[in-house]
Write a protein that holds these residues in place. Structure first.
Motif, mmCIF file in Angstrom:
data_model
loop_
_atom_site.group_PDB
_atom_site.id
_atom_site.type_symbol
_atom_site.label_atom_id
_atom_site.label_comp_id
_atom_site.label_asym_id
_atom_site.label_seq_id
_atom_site.Cartn_x
_atom_site.Cartn_y
_atom_site.Cartn_z
ATOM 1 N N VAL A 28 0.932 -1.365 0.073
ATOM 2 C CA VAL A 28 -0.153 -0.084 -0.213
ATOM 3 C C VAL A 28 0.856 1.223 -0.101
ATOM 4 N N ARG A 29 1.918 1.212 0.801
ATOM 5 C CA ARG A 29 2.773 2.414 0.818
ATOM 6 C C ARG A 29 3.440 2.833 -0.458
ATOM 7 N N ALA A 30 3.931 1.532 -1.005
ATOM 8 C CA ALA A 30 4.691 1.837 -2.308
ATOM 9 C C ALA A 30 3.591 1.964 -3.440
ATOM 10 N N GLY A 31 2.437 1.883 -3.265
ATOM 11 C CA GLY A 31 1.520 2.225 -4.401
ATOM 12 C C GLY A 31 1.119 1.122 -5.340
ATOM 13 N N ALA A 32 1.650 -0.155 -4.925
ATOM 14 C CA ALA A 32 1.425 -1.257 -5.474
ATOM 15 C C ALA A 32 0.020 -1.915 -5.553
ATOM 16 N N LEU A 33 -0.807 -1.389 -4.152
ATOM 17 C CA LEU A 33 -2.076 -1.710 -4.028
ATOM 18 C C LEU A 33 -2.741 -0.408 -3.646
ATOM 19 N N LYS A 34 -4.077 -0.478 -4.381
ATOM 20 C CA LYS A 34 -4.725 0.899 -4.293
ATOM 21 C C LYS A 34 -6.110 0.534 -3.672
ATOM 22 N N PRO A 35 -6.678 1.607 -3.352
ATOM 23 C CA PRO A 35 -8.067 1.333 -2.647
ATOM 24 C C PRO A 35 -8.884 0.671 -3.707
ATOM 25 N N GLY A 36 -9.632 -0.319 -3.216
ATOM 26 C CA GLY A 36 -10.460 -1.254 -4.016
ATOM 27 C C GLY A 36 -9.980 -2.610 -4.553
ATOM 28 N N ASP A 37 -8.489 -2.384 -4.552
ATOM 29 C CA ASP A 37 -7.911 -3.650 -4.936
ATOM 30 C C ASP A 37 -8.404 -4.941 -4.043
ATOM 31 N N ARG A 38 -8.444 -5.823 -4.590
ATOM 32 C CA ARG A 38 -8.937 -7.311 -3.881
ATOM 33 C C ARG A 38 -7.769 -8.041 -3.525
ATOM 34 N N LEU A 39 -7.654 -8.322 -2.128
ATOM 35 C CA LEU A 39 -6.620 -9.383 -1.974
ATOM 36 C C LEU A 39 -7.104 -10.787 -2.210
ATOM 37 N N PRO A 40 -5.921 -11.738 -2.283
ATOM 38 C CA PRO A 40 -6.461 -12.939 -2.561
ATOM 39 C C PRO A 40 -7.165 -13.601 -1.385
ATOM 40 N N THR A 41 -7.991 -14.688 -1.629
ATOM 41 C CA THR A 41 -8.607 -15.329 -0.491
ATOM 42 C C THR A 41 -7.642 -16.015 0.386
ATOM 43 N N ALA A 42 -8.226 -16.540 1.798
ATOM 44 C CA ALA A 42 -7.386 -17.275 2.687
ATOM 45 C C ALA A 42 -6.918 -18.628 2.070
ATOM 46 N N ARG A 43 -7.849 -19.178 1.222
ATOM 47 C CA ARG A 43 -7.586 -20.235 0.582
ATOM 48 C C ARG A 43 -6.583 -20.116 -0.376
ATOM 49 N N GLU A 44 -6.531 -19.161 -1.245
ATOM 50 C CA GLU A 44 -5.501 -18.936 -2.197
ATOM 51 C C GLU A 44 -4.049 -18.607 -1.530
ATOM 52 N N VAL A 45 -3.955 -18.054 -0.319
ATOM 53 C CA VAL A 45 -2.771 -17.947 0.286
ATOM 54 C C VAL A 45 -2.269 -19.172 0.866
ATOM 55 N N ALA A 46 -3.251 -19.837 1.233
ATOM 56 C CA ALA A 46 -2.952 -21.288 1.749
ATOM 57 C C ALA A 46 -2.181 -22.181 0.904
ATOM 58 N N GLU A 47 -2.801 -22.129 -0.055
ATOM 59 C CA GLU A 47 -2.211 -22.729 -1.249
ATOM 60 C C GLU A 47 -1.024 -22.396 -1.936
ATOM 61 N N THR A 48 -0.630 -21.086 -2.027
ATOM 62 C CA THR A 48 0.571 -20.613 -2.552
ATOM 63 C C THR A 48 1.548 -20.481 -1.392
ATOM 64 N N CYS A 49 1.334 -20.287 -0.132
ATOM 65 C CA CYS A 49 2.190 -19.921 0.666
ATOM 66 C C CYS A 49 2.489 -21.200 1.657
#
Length: 148
Positions: A28-49
């Motif tokens: 957010v600070r770097a401007g890579a995420l902006k208001p309204g941007d959707r974060l991955p679901t908990a399931r998506e993060v669980a699978e990738t990480c």
């Protein structure tokens, strides 16, 4: 933003949920995420990480308490408008970013590992904080006639 990808460094000694919080705030600070941007679901993060979905939910709840994201039941987790309001100009727009990126490249080319580069930056920040704290204490001592 198409996708926020988290990287969990297990050897870092920082809880996975806290790394998700840090990485989101940094984006957010770097401007890579902006208001309204959707974060991955908990399931998506669980699978990738390879983390438990509850780890991501814990991070998202903390981000919600901090006003960085909005949790929308059944829809997803989104960057809050207020997150951008608290952020000044994105850090990546700073003229110092180019210098830091160049230094980082030189450090990696010199054989330092990414973890070493992070450690050096964190060490420099810690030393800066200690110096600032020491200066503040000295000023207080002077105002109090040397009685800390």
């Amino acid at each position: 933003m198409e996708w926020m990808r988290y990287y969990i460094e297990r050897r870092r000694g920082v809880a996975a949920y806290q790394q998700i919080v840090e990485q989101t705030k940094r984006a957010v600070r770097a401007g890579a995420l902006k208001p309204g941007d959707r974060l991955p679901t908990a399931r998506e993060v669980a699978e990738t990480c390879a983390v438990n979905p509850n780890t991501t939910l814990k991070a998202y709840r903390e981000l919600d308490r901090d006003g960085v994201v909005e949790l929308r039941q059944g829809v997803g987790t989104f960057i809050a408008a207020a997150a951008a309001d608290r952020s000044h100009a994105p850090a990546a727009e700073s003229p110092l970013y180019a210098e830091l990126a160049e230094w980082t490249g030189r450090a990696l080319a010199a054989g330092l590992m990414e973890e070493d580069v992070r450690d050096l930056v964190e060490l420099a920040l810690q030393e800066r904080q200690q110096t600032a704290a020491g200066t503040a204490r000295s000023s207080t001592d002077e105002r109090n006639g040397g009685r800390g």
